[in-house]
Design an enzyme around this catalytic site. Structure first.
Site, PDB file in Angstrom:
ATOM      1  N   GLY A   1       0.597  -1.083   0.182  1.00  0.00           N
ATOM      2  CA  GLY A   1       0.358  -0.402  -0.141  1.00  0.00           C
ATOM      3  C   GLY A   1       0.902   1.168   0.336  1.00  0.00           C
ATOM      4  O   GLY A   1       0.338   2.140   0.044  1.00  0.00           O
TER       5      GLY A   1
ATOM      6  N   GLU B   1       3.936  -7.289   1.666  1.00  0.00           N
ATOM      7  CA  GLU B   1       3.053  -7.277   0.129  1.00  0.00           C
ATOM      8  C   GLU B   1       2.974  -6.504  -0.451  1.00  0.00           C
ATOM      9  O   GLU B   1       2.518  -5.301  -1.204  1.00  0.00           O
ATOM     10  CB  GLU B   1       1.617  -7.529   0.340  1.00  0.00           C
TER      11      GLU B   1
ATOM     12  N   GLY C   1       3.872  -3.536  -3.917  1.00  0.00           N
ATOM     13  CA  GLY C   1       3.720  -4.123  -5.293  1.00  0.00           C
ATOM     14  C   GLY C   1       4.653  -2.570  -5.847  1.00  0.00           C
ATOM     15  O   GLY C   1       5.068  -2.939  -6.453  1.00  0.00           O
ATOM     16  N   ARG C   2       3.466  -1.438  -5.921  1.00  0.00           N
ATOM     17  CA  ARG C   2       4.304  -0.711  -6.389  1.00  0.00           C
ATOM     18  C   ARG C   2       4.992   0.239  -6.193  1.00  0.00           C
ATOM     19  O   ARG C   2       5.918   0.518  -7.564  1.00  0.00           O
ATOM     20  CB  ARG C   2       2.613   0.658  -6.101  1.00  0.00           C
TER      21      ARG C   2
ATOM     22  N   ARG D   1      -4.891   3.267 -15.903  1.00  0.00           N
ATOM     23  CA  ARG D   1      -4.889   4.301 -14.593  1.00  0.00           C
ATOM     24  C   ARG D   1      -5.264   5.786 -15.076  1.00  0.00           C
ATOM     25  O   ARG D   1      -5.814   5.733 -13.726  1.00  0.00           O
ATOM     26  CB  ARG D   1      -3.612   4.435 -14.129  1.00  0.00           C
TER      27      ARG D   1
ATOM     28  N   TYR E   1      -8.622   6.144 -13.092  1.00  0.00           N
ATOM     29  CA  TYR E   1      -8.528   6.363 -11.116  1.00  0.00           C
ATOM     30  C   TYR E   1      -8.433   8.408 -11.342  1.00  0.00           C
ATOM     31  O   TYR E   1      -8.127   8.581 -11.133  1.00  0.00           O
ATOM     32  CB  TYR E   1      -7.703   6.038 -10.694  1.00  0.00           C
TER      33      TYR E   1
ATOM     34  N   CYS F   1     -11.963   3.841 -29.224  1.00  0.00           N
ATOM     35  CA  CYS F   1     -12.990   5.044 -29.021  1.00  0.00           C
ATOM     36  C   CYS F   1     -13.721   4.982 -27.692  1.00  0.00           C
ATOM     37  O   CYS F   1     -15.030   4.573 -28.043  1.00  0.00           O
ATOM     38  CB  CYS F   1     -13.756   4.243 -30.544  1.00  0.00           C
ATOM     39  N   GLU F   2     -13.438   5.837 -27.466  1.00  0.00           N
ATOM     40  CA  GLU F   2     -14.182   6.485 -26.092  1.00  0.00           C
ATOM     41  C   GLU F   2     -13.495   7.485 -25.271  1.00  0.00           C
ATOM     42  O   GLU F   2     -12.405   7.704 -25.952  1.00  0.00           O
ATOM     43  CB  GLU F   2     -13.806   5.448 -24.842  1.00  0.00           C
TER      44      GLU F   2
ATOM     45  N   TYR G   1       0.188  -2.049 -12.477  1.00  0.00           N
ATOM     46  CA  TYR G   1      -0.693  -1.725 -12.540  1.00  0.00           C
ATOM     47  C   TYR G   1      -1.105  -1.387 -14.213  1.00  0.00           C
ATOM     48  O   TYR G   1      -1.931  -0.377 -14.590  1.00  0.00           O
ATOM     49  CB  TYR G   1      -1.646  -0.944 -12.165  1.00  0.00           C
TER      50      TYR G   1
HETATM   51  N1  LLP Z   1      -1.553  -6.582  -1.001  1.00  0.00           N
HETATM   52  C1  LLP Z   1      -2.815  -6.843  -1.455  1.00  0.00           C
HETATM   53  C2  LLP Z   1      -3.592  -7.795  -0.300  1.00  0.00           C
HETATM   54  C3  LLP Z   1      -3.772  -6.189  -2.033  1.00  0.00           C
HETATM   55  O1  LLP Z   1      -4.093  -6.358  -2.143  1.00  0.00           O
HETATM   56  C4  LLP Z   1      -2.640  -5.501  -2.819  1.00  0.00           C
HETATM   57  C5  LLP Z   1      -2.994  -4.484  -4.094  1.00  0.00           C
HETATM   58  C6  LLP Z   1      -1.464  -4.983  -2.771  1.00  0.00           C
HETATM   59  C7  LLP Z   1      -0.482  -5.993  -1.780  1.00  0.00           C
HETATM   60  C8  LLP Z   1      -0.622  -4.334  -3.270  1.00  0.00           C
HETATM   61  O2  LLP Z   1      -0.341  -3.181  -3.171  1.00  0.00           O
HETATM   62  P1  LLP Z   1       0.519  -1.610  -3.551  1.00  0.00           P
HETATM   63  O3  LLP Z   1       1.266  -2.109  -2.872  1.00  0.00           O
HETATM   64  O4  LLP Z   1       1.104  -2.052  -4.787  1.00  0.00           O
HETATM   65  O5  LLP Z   1      -0.518  -0.543  -2.999  1.00  0.00           O
HETATM   66  N2  LLP Z   1      -5.052  -1.035 -10.001  1.00  0.00           N
HETATM   67  C9  LLP Z   1      -4.799  -0.164  -9.557  1.00  0.00           C
HETATM   68  C10 LLP Z   1      -3.944  -0.521  -7.378  1.00  0.00           C
HETATM   69  C11 LLP Z   1      -4.980  -2.011  -7.176  1.00  0.00           C
HETATM   70  C12 LLP Z   1      -3.796  -2.507  -5.414  1.00  0.00           C
HETATM   71  C13 LLP Z   1      -4.597  -3.503  -5.183  1.00  0.00           C
HETATM   72  N3  LLP Z   1      -4.058  -4.319  -4.147  1.00  0.00           N
HETATM   73  C14 LLP Z   1      -4.252   0.741  -9.630  1.00  0.00           C
HETATM   74  O6  LLP Z   1      -3.526   1.272 -10.312  1.00  0.00           O
HETATM   75  O7  LLP Z   1      -3.621   2.096  -8.590  1.00  0.00           O
END
Ligand code: LLP
Length: 419
Positions: free
Chosen positions: A239, A273, A275-276, A312, A316, A343-344, A372
């Site tokens: 997150g 966990e 990701g981003r 994105r 968003y 076409c949007e 993402y």
């Molecule tokens: N753990 C769980 C259970 C999650 O659902 C997520 C992301 C993460 C870890 C990783 O989160 P991060 O560190 O990446 O914030 N598509 C959206 C983001 C959706 C995130 C969903 N869950 C975007 O493009 O911003």
């Protein structure tokens, strides 16, 4: 840490000029920097070296096999949300003991496969899932290790689509039902309670919500102990936000300084966990300018990537920095909408943005597209998805070929009545 840099007005990824890659691969394509990805992971690892933990990169952010291999090769685990992502992690070389399985709609089939694979933990989202997992494990004569996902009802102050731990969110056990959930889990013979999990949202720019949520989770531990339930792992989810424009997300050190004392006091092993923060700024989207056109009072830069490649902004209203790949950054800036060919009306990358003068044939870089980006891409408008390219040092490698027309129709079946 970030290895996308301009030298004499030309954008480089590590030591390779981006325009050279475009010349060879064509546009659009995603471009990733090996060392940026690895450095992000290592920097994250570095701030937590003092506590027993596993960093499980969130595969949903970007599950390209080569990128997963880079991380797995350095010891990184995986947070998966489908059997496909678990397979991907195994294929990338992640040992089952470093894989956690998240998500709110795991099917019986997925659970069965994951039990057989012997993953570290199931992050269970609900009571029905607990019961199903117990049945599946019994059938296989196994015990499934679980953490319950607890919804701490905390506002992470992010985009409404990116908040996952609000009271009304679909994820996890409601905080006031957590104890009952644990008691149920402890009563099931083929379930082994191991931990607790939270994930309050994504692109979070403040530390306070993480701390409040973690404190709430930890406050459950004494009552669980009284009921004979021991918590060995705390999974704090992902997150942390990144800089897309001028945001100032917490640094890894600030995040660690805020939560490490709480985690140490709880005396548990920790799972992260992210990701981003690992993949987001390790990738860009490179797109070519197809047309520059004017309407009444507006100027549009039409590029060859669209919302099918990077959704994105449309989804968003997300901001992504856009800069010319070459030269013209000193030229006069003009206000434009950068739009795709889909076409949007919602197919855009930027609206009313001041961008250095661009002309047909120029290349643009859309920054912070490593997470993402490709992962959410689609074939809408029957468009082939982009290529993906990795740079390491002075070399570049195609790590996913651009789709071709044939790929788009691969699974279609025309019944005899129509031939
Ligand atoms: N753990 C769980 C259970 C999650 O659902 C997520 C992301 C993460 C870890 C990783 O989160 P991060 O560190 O990446 O914030 N598509 C959206 C983001 C959706 C995130 C969903 N869950 C975007 O493009 O911003």
């Amino acid at each position: 840490m970030n290895k996308f840099n301009y030298k004499n007005g030309n954008l480089f990824c590590e030591n390779v000029p981006v325009k050279d890659i475009a010349g060879s691969v064509g546009t659009p394509f995603y471009l990733y920097s090996y060392y940026t990805l690895l450095n992000h992971y290592r920097a994250f690892e570095g701030v937590f070296s003092g506590i027993p933990h596993i960093t499980c990169y969130a595969y949903k952010a970007n599950s390209n096999l080569s990128l997963c291999r880079i991380l797995a090769g350095d010891g990184c685990g995986a947070d998966a949300v489908s059997w496909g992502e678990i397979r991907r992690a195994l294929e990338a070389g992640v040992p089952p003991g470093k894989i956690v399985f998240n998500g709110n709609g795991k099917t019986e089939n997925e659970l069965e496969n994951a039990v057989r694979a012997g993953i570290l933990m199931f992050i269970v989202d609900s009571e029905p899932e607990l019961k199903l997992l117990d049945r599946v494990s019994r059938r296989l004569n196994r015990k499934a290790r679980v953490a319950l996902r607890i919804n701490p009802a905390i506002n992470p102050k992010t985009h409404k689509h990116l908040a996952t731990g609000l009271k009304e969110s679909k994820f996890g056990f409601a905080f006031n039902r957590a104890l009952a959930g644990y008691k149920l889990a402890a009563s099931l013979k083929n379930i082994e309670v191991k931990g607790m999990h939270m994930h309050i949202g994504s692109q979070i720019l403040e530390i306070a919500p993480f701390v409040s949520a973690l404190k709430k989770l930890i406050s459950l531990i004494p009552s669980l102990k009284k009921s004979g339930i021991n918590i060995e792992y705390i999974d704090v989810g992902g997150g942390i936000g990144i800089t897309y424009q001028d945001e100032t997300p917490p640094t890894f050190k600030e995040y660690a300084d805020a939560i490490t004392p709480l985690l140490k006091k709880a005396g548990c092993r920790v799972i992260f966990e992210p990701g981003r923060v690992i993949a987001g700024n390790a990738g860009i989207l490179v797109t070519g300018v197809t047309h520059v056109k004017s309407t009444v009072g507006k100027r549009f830069v039409v590029v060859d990537a669209g919302m099918g490649d990077l959704i994105r902004p449309s989804f968003y209203d997300a901001y992504h920095e856009i800069k010319p790949v070459n030269g013209s950054s000193n030229s006069k800036r003009i206000k434009v909408d950068v739009v795709g060919p889909v076409c949007e009306s919602g197919d855009y990358f930027a609206r009313s943005r001041m961008i250095a003068g661009v002309k047909e044939g120029d290349l643009l870089a859309v920054f912070s597209a490593g997470a993402y980006g490709f992962a959410m891409s689609s074939n809408y408008n029957f468009r082939p998805r982009a290529a993906e390219v990795l740079v390491k040092g002075s070399n570049f490698y195609i790590i996913r070929k651009r789709e071709v027309y044939r790929d788009l129709g691969r699974n279609e079946v025309v019944p005899g009545i129509l031939t």
